[in-house]
Enzyme design. Structure first.
Site: not given
Ligand code: NDP
Length: 242
Positions: A14, A63, A88, A141, A154-156, A187
């Site tokens: 996603r 993960v 990611n 982030s 999250y910041s940590a 985002i």
């Molecule tokens: P989403 O919540 O839209 O998607 C998160 C994704 O991470 C999904 O594919 C989910 O899988 C997967 N995921 C979550 N936990 C695990 C895990 N334990 N093992 C494997 N996969 C996992 O998040 P974003 O796309 O917004 O975020 C992506 C990255 O960008 C993150 O690291 C987030 O912290 C960072 N980020 C996002 C921002 C934003 O504003 N959106 C801003 C700054 C950073 P599943 O679909 O199976 O649940």
């Protein structure tokens, strides 16, 4: 088919991960799409990867689960050489620190930092056999750079990813493997669906929320030979927030 380079994107089902999978496919990679629980979303990412001209494979693992991650990656690395790793996968569990349950602290830190260790270690061991042209990009982030109220966990976690990436970059720079961080601001993904937009928009000089593709294009650049002299860096994609 095996002449193409492979990229592994954690949390590719996603949001930013999905956009990154499609962008890497457009750049000529085949893509391994990791997800935790949303299998239909991962299938949709695979469809987009194929539409973009790549081949792909879906792998399910959490993960945080060291044994499960190790088992899947051991099998995967027998089949493909991974040239690009995009760490990611990430979660939030927001709340003021004074009221934060231990579980919210641990789950966010573990997903980011244990996730980084569990995935990067085996992929790195395999990259050490390929070396040239390999690249690791981790999604941090803006919160990991300036801190954010209600996001001490999250910041940590994200600041930790920046530190780990900078250290690893120095350890393996001479081998030709580059390690960089992309630090998005706000985002448009499910992660921010409950965020107070009117307040947030006041913090963004460009006065808009970013799109996943705008992050994905920077990830693709950092993985490419166009970024051949860039390592140990944090590239912000945040509309001018810092
Ligand atoms: P989403 O919540 O839209 O998607 C998160 C994704 O991470 C999904 O594919 C989910 O899988 C997967 N995921 C979550 N936990 C695990 C895990 N334990 N093992 C494997 N996969 C996992 O998040 P974003 O796309 O917004 O975020 C992506 C990255 O960008 C993150 O690291 C987030 O912290 C960072 N980020 C996002 C921002 C934003 O504003 N959106 C801003 C700054 C950073 P599943 O679909 O199976 O649940």
């Amino acid at each position: 088919m095996e002449d193409k380079k492979w990229a592994l994107v954690t949390g590719g089902s996603r949001g930013i991960g999905r956009a990154t999978c499609a962008e890497m496919a457009r750049a000529g990679y085949n893509v391994v799409i990791n997800y935790k629980s949303n299998e239909p979303a991962a299938q949709e990412t695979l469809r987009l990867v194929k539409e973009a001209g790549g081949d792909g494979e879906i792998v399910q693992f959490d993960v945080v689960d060291a044994a499960a991650t190790q088992a899947v990656l051991a099998r995967l690395l027998k089949e493909h050489k991974i040239h690009a790793l995009v760490n990611n996968a990430g979660i939030t569990a927001d709340g003021l620190f004074a009221m934060m349950p231990r579980q919210n602290w641990q789950s966010v830190i573990q997903t980011s930092l244990d996730g980084f260790y569990n995935v990067t270690k085996p992929i790195l061991m395999s990259m050490l056999r390929v070396k040239k042209g390999c690249s690791i990009v981790t999604i941090a982030s803006v919160s990991g750079i300036i801190g954010n109220r209600g996001q001490a966990n999250y910041s940590a976690a994200k600041a930790g990813l920046i530190g780990a990436s900078k250290a690893l970059a120095k350890e393996i720079a001479r081998l030709g493997i580059r390690v960089n961080v992309v630090a998005p601001g706000l985002i448009e993904t499910e992660m921010i669906k409950d965020a107070p937009r009117d307040i947030i928009l006041q913090l963004i000089p460009m006065e808009r929320i970013g799109m996943p593709e705008e992050v994905a294009r920077v990830v693709r650049f950092l993985c490419s030979d166009d970024a051949s002299y860039i390592t140990g860096q944090v590239i912000s994609v945040n509309g001018g927030m810092v």
